[in-house]
Design a protein around this motif. Structure first.
Motif, short mmCIF file in Angstrom:
data_model
loop_
_atom_site.label_atom_id
_atom_site.label_comp_id
_atom_site.label_asym_id
_atom_site.label_seq_id
_atom_site.Cartn_x
_atom_site.Cartn_y
_atom_site.Cartn_z
N ARG A 96 9.27 13.01 3.50
CA ARG A 96 9.64 12.00 4.48
C ARG A 96 9.10 10.65 3.99
N ILE A 97 9.93 9.64 4.06
CA ILE A 97 9.51 8.29 3.67
C ILE A 97 9.48 7.41 4.91
N ASP A 98 8.32 6.86 5.20
CA ASP A 98 8.17 5.89 6.27
C ASP A 98 7.81 4.55 5.66
N GLY A 99 8.43 3.50 6.18
CA GLY A 99 8.18 2.18 5.63
C GLY A 99 9.30 1.74 4.72
N ASP A 100 8.97 1.02 3.68
CA ASP A 100 9.95 0.42 2.78
C ASP A 100 10.50 1.46 1.81
N VAL A 101 11.70 1.94 2.06
CA VAL A 101 12.30 3.00 1.24
C VAL A 101 12.54 2.50 -0.17
N VAL A 138 4.75 5.23 3.15
CA VAL A 138 4.10 6.52 3.39
C VAL A 138 5.07 7.61 2.97
N ILE A 139 4.62 8.42 2.01
CA ILE A 139 5.42 9.54 1.52
C ILE A 139 4.70 10.81 1.93
N SER A 140 5.33 11.61 2.79
CA SER A 140 4.63 12.77 3.34
C SER A 140 5.49 14.02 3.23
N GLY A 141 4.80 15.15 3.17
CA GLY A 141 5.49 16.43 3.07
C GLY A 141 4.53 17.50 2.61
N GLU A 142 5.07 18.60 2.11
CA GLU A 142 4.23 19.66 1.57
C GLU A 142 3.47 19.15 0.35
N ASP A 143 2.29 19.72 0.11
CA ASP A 143 1.47 19.28 -1.01
C ASP A 143 2.25 19.24 -2.32
N ASP A 144 3.00 20.31 -2.60
CA ASP A 144 3.72 20.38 -3.87
C ASP A 144 4.73 19.26 -4.01
N GLY A 156 0.83 -1.20 0.00
CA GLY A 156 0.00 0.00 0.00
C GLY A 156 0.86 1.24 0.00
N PHE A 157 0.47 2.22 -0.81
CA PHE A 157 1.14 3.51 -0.86
C PHE A 157 0.21 4.58 -0.31
N LEU A 158 0.74 5.45 0.50
CA LEU A 158 0.02 6.63 0.98
C LEU A 158 0.87 7.85 0.67
N LEU A 159 0.34 8.74 -0.15
CA LEU A 159 0.97 10.02 -0.43
C LEU A 159 0.20 11.06 0.37
N ARG A 160 0.84 11.63 1.38
CA ARG A 160 0.13 12.51 2.31
C ARG A 160 0.78 13.88 2.32
N GLY A 161 0.06 14.86 1.79
CA GLY A 161 0.52 16.23 1.83
C GLY A 161 -0.05 16.95 3.03
N THR A 162 0.08 18.26 3.03
CA THR A 162 -0.47 19.04 4.14
C THR A 162 -1.99 19.14 4.05
N SER A 163 -2.53 19.01 2.83
CA SER A 163 -3.98 19.10 2.69
C SER A 163 -4.56 18.03 1.78
N VAL A 164 -3.72 17.22 1.14
CA VAL A 164 -4.22 16.20 0.21
C VAL A 164 -3.72 14.82 0.60
N VAL A 165 -4.47 13.82 0.17
CA VAL A 165 -4.11 12.42 0.40
C VAL A 165 -4.42 11.62 -0.87
#
Length: 254
Positions: free
Chosen positions: A236-241, A212-218, A183-192
């Motif tokens: 930021r990458i959490d999980g399997d890099v 999980v790939i998270s950071g600023e929306d852009d 499973g991939f989760l791309l999580r921005g400050t306001s979008v998922v």
């Protein structure tokens, strides 16, 4: 018609034209093998395709452009730009004007079906695609000429919605598939944006995300759209890099 969406589309294509002023046609872009000229010609085709689809929708709504059995007389195709370089900017200005007129004349029903080449889409979603195209390609040109390549205000949610909806379609052209259950989760400050591979297809996640790939929306969206490699994005990458770095192998394009 959503006036806010039309404003975003008009704004970003106007910015594209401004950025094009003085740009070298041979300047490379971050789109592999494409120069600024290639991008500009593609943008012309894209804008005229969108205008074509909206004009056909308006004609259908008025009871025109359909055959006796109700089938469409024609489909949206867009106009390839084959004019010499010195005519590109004028052609783009004309295409932008045509698209904005088509947006203004579109029916107000968000469920009205827009005849796109890959199938009929509800107007509300088609407009999100048009917003995304303008935002991302403006970003592509800005990056090529050394300007601010962040997506414009108001475009993050449409860009995320389009990436979410087209994730399985993009994955159909993949050169590799991840392990079942990834499973991939791309999580921005306001979008998922999120999806999970079940061994056959991508679908809504049923368990914890492997990546999980998270950071600023852009940053998150530009990585998701393949404009910035995941390992080079400020995320930021959490999980399997290792899986994270192969994201665009699993979900290539657009």
């Amino acid at each position: 018609m959503n006036d806010d969406a039309a404003s975003l589309i008009g704004r970003d294509w106007a910015s594209f034209l401004d950025l094009l002023d003085g740009a070298g046609w041979e300047t490379p872009t971050r789109l592999q093998g494409w120069t600024v000229e290639d991008l500009a010609r593609h943008v012309h085709w894209g804008m005229t395709l969108e205008a074509d689809a909206l004009e056909l929708l308006a004609a259908r709504s008025a009871g025109e452009a359909v055959g006796p059995a109700g089938e469409a007389v024609r489909t949206a195709r867009g106009d390839p730009l084959e004019a010499p370089r010195e005519q590109i900017v004028a052609a783009l200005r004309g295409a932008r004007g045509r698209l904005l007129r088509a947006l203004a004349a579109a029916p107000s029903d968000p469920a009205a079906l827009v005849p796109m080449p890959y199938g009929d889409l509800p107007l509300a979603f088609a407009v999100q695609i048009f917003v995304m195209e303008a935002a991302v390609h403006r970003s592509d040109l800005a990056h090529a000429v050394g300007a601010d390549d962040r997506l414009g205000p108001g475009t993050h949610a449409p860009a995320a919605a389009v990436l979410q909806a087209f994730w399985p379609v993009l994955a159909a052209d993949a050169t590799a598939v991840p392990p079942t259950g990834t499973g991939f989760l791309l999580r921005g400050t306001s979008v998922v944006v999120e999806a999970e591979y079940d061994g056959v297809a991508w679908a809504a996640p049923t368990g914890p995300h492997a990546v999980v790939i998270s950071g600023e929306d852009d940053e998150v969206l530009l990585a998701g759209y393949g404009r910035v490699p995941v390992e080079a994005a400020r995320v930021r990458i959490d999980g399997d890099v290792a899986l994270a770095r192969r994201l665009k192998e699993y979900v290539p394009g657009p």
